[in-house]
Design a protein around this motif. Structure first.
Motif, short mmCIF file in Angstrom:
data_model
loop_
_atom_site.label_atom_id
_atom_site.label_comp_id
_atom_site.label_asym_id
_atom_site.label_seq_id
_atom_site.Cartn_x
_atom_site.Cartn_y
_atom_site.Cartn_z
N HIS B 36 33.83 51.42 -28.92
CA HIS B 36 33.97 50.27 -28.03
C HIS B 36 32.78 50.30 -27.09
CE1 HIS B 36 36.20 48.30 -24.40
NE2 HIS B 36 35.54 47.40 -25.10
N GLN B 37 32.02 49.20 -27.06
CA GLN B 37 30.89 49.15 -26.14
C GLN B 37 31.27 48.34 -24.92
OE1 GLN B 37 27.05 47.46 -27.52
NE2 GLN B 37 26.09 49.21 -26.53
N ASN B 38 31.17 48.97 -23.76
CA ASN B 38 31.55 48.28 -22.54
C ASN B 38 30.40 47.38 -22.06
OD1 ASN B 38 29.72 49.86 -21.08
ND2 ASN B 38 31.29 51.31 -20.42
N TRP B 40 28.37 47.54 -19.80
CA TRP B 40 27.19 48.26 -19.33
C TRP B 40 26.44 48.93 -20.48
CZ3 TRP B 40 31.96 48.18 -17.16
CH2 TRP B 40 32.05 47.53 -15.92
N GLN B 42 27.59 51.27 -22.63
CA GLN B 42 28.08 52.59 -23.04
C GLN B 42 28.96 52.48 -24.29
OE1 GLN B 42 27.77 55.98 -21.39
NE2 GLN B 42 28.40 56.39 -23.49
N THR B 80 41.26 44.79 -20.29
CA THR B 80 40.28 45.90 -20.34
C THR B 80 39.85 46.24 -21.76
OG1 THR B 80 42.15 47.43 -20.27
CG2 THR B 80 41.02 46.96 -18.18
N ASP B 81 40.52 45.68 -22.76
CA ASP B 81 40.11 45.89 -24.15
C ASP B 81 38.91 45.01 -24.52
OD1 ASP B 81 43.58 46.11 -25.26
OD2 ASP B 81 42.21 47.70 -24.58
N GLY B 83 35.29 43.45 -24.98
CA GLY B 83 34.02 44.13 -25.25
C GLY B 83 33.70 43.99 -26.72
N TYR B 85 33.34 45.83 -30.42
CA TYR B 85 33.81 46.96 -31.21
C TYR B 85 32.89 47.13 -32.42
CZ TYR B 85 37.96 47.02 -28.35
OH TYR B 85 38.82 47.11 -27.28
#
Lengths: 111, 111
Positions: B36-38, B40, B42, B80-81, B83, B85
């Protein structure tokens, strides 16, 4: 334990310049890989180093080079920067052939 | 080398809904990871799953290596999921750890 660390966080360079990015792997991890992620795409493999030797290289020009030090940290160098080199550069470390862990990345902007 | 495809490219969910993300790969792989890439940049490890099924809270993953696909299930989605994938497959026919990422699935969970 600390995760993979990378420096600097952000970098702005001018076309034609050279840049060096740094990566410290998780303690005990001997394999370090570098990836380039252009906006809107998945990361692309650049290099893998293991025990200070280059083990593999992706489809990138010779302007890209890297090395790994005795403490397993690594540097990625890019010469003669082009606008197209603007990207997020990610470093990953792994223990043997198990899962990779990524650092937070260095965001490079070439103007 | 192997090709990695992901579907769907984009997904919008209402909070609380379930979803399935798919990853297809063109040849044999040594291992497969989901990330999972947030916002920012990461990349957060979700699963290391070369075969079989794993579960971690509301997330689960299944890889059927013989049929060359992997699935990521997200249940009771939360904002919050959101982002991107990525699935990443290690080419099973190279002598080094060449990891190929798919193009990603961009997930937006709306309240």
């Amino acid at each position: 334990d600390a995760g993979v660390t990378q420096s600097p966080t952000h970098l702005i360079k001018t076309r034609g310049q050279q840049v060096t990015l740094r990566c410290s792997p998780i303690s005990g991890h001997k394999s370090v890989s570098w990836y380039q992620q252009v906006l809107g795409q998945g990361p692309q493999f650049i290099f893998q180093y293991y025990e200070k030797e280059e083990r593999g290289r992706g489809n990138f020009p010779d302007r890209f080079s890297a090395r790994q030090f005795p403490n397993y940290s690594s540097e990625l160098n890019v010469n003669a920067l082009l606008l197209g080199d603007s990207a997020l550069y990610l470093c990953a470390s792994r223990l043997s052939s198990y899962e990779q862990y990524f650092g937070p990345g260095t965001r490079l902007t070439v103007t | 080398g192997i090709q990695v495809e992901q579907s769907p490219p984009d997904l919008i969910l209402q909070e609380g809904a379930n979803s399935t993300l798919r990853c297809n790969f063109s040849d044999s792989v040594n291992n497969l990871q989901w990330f999972h890439q947030n916002p920012w940049g990461q990349l957060i490890n979700l699963f290391y799953i070369p075969s079989g099924t794993k579960q971690n809270g509301r997330l689960s993953a299944t890889t059927v290596a013989t049929e060359r696909y992997s699935l990521l299930y997200i249940s009771s989605s939360q904002t919050t999921d959101s982002g991107v994938y990525f699935c990443a497959a290690e080419d099973g026919k190279t002598s080094y750890d060449k990891v190929i990422f798919g193009p990603g699935t961009s997930l937006s969970v709306i309240p």
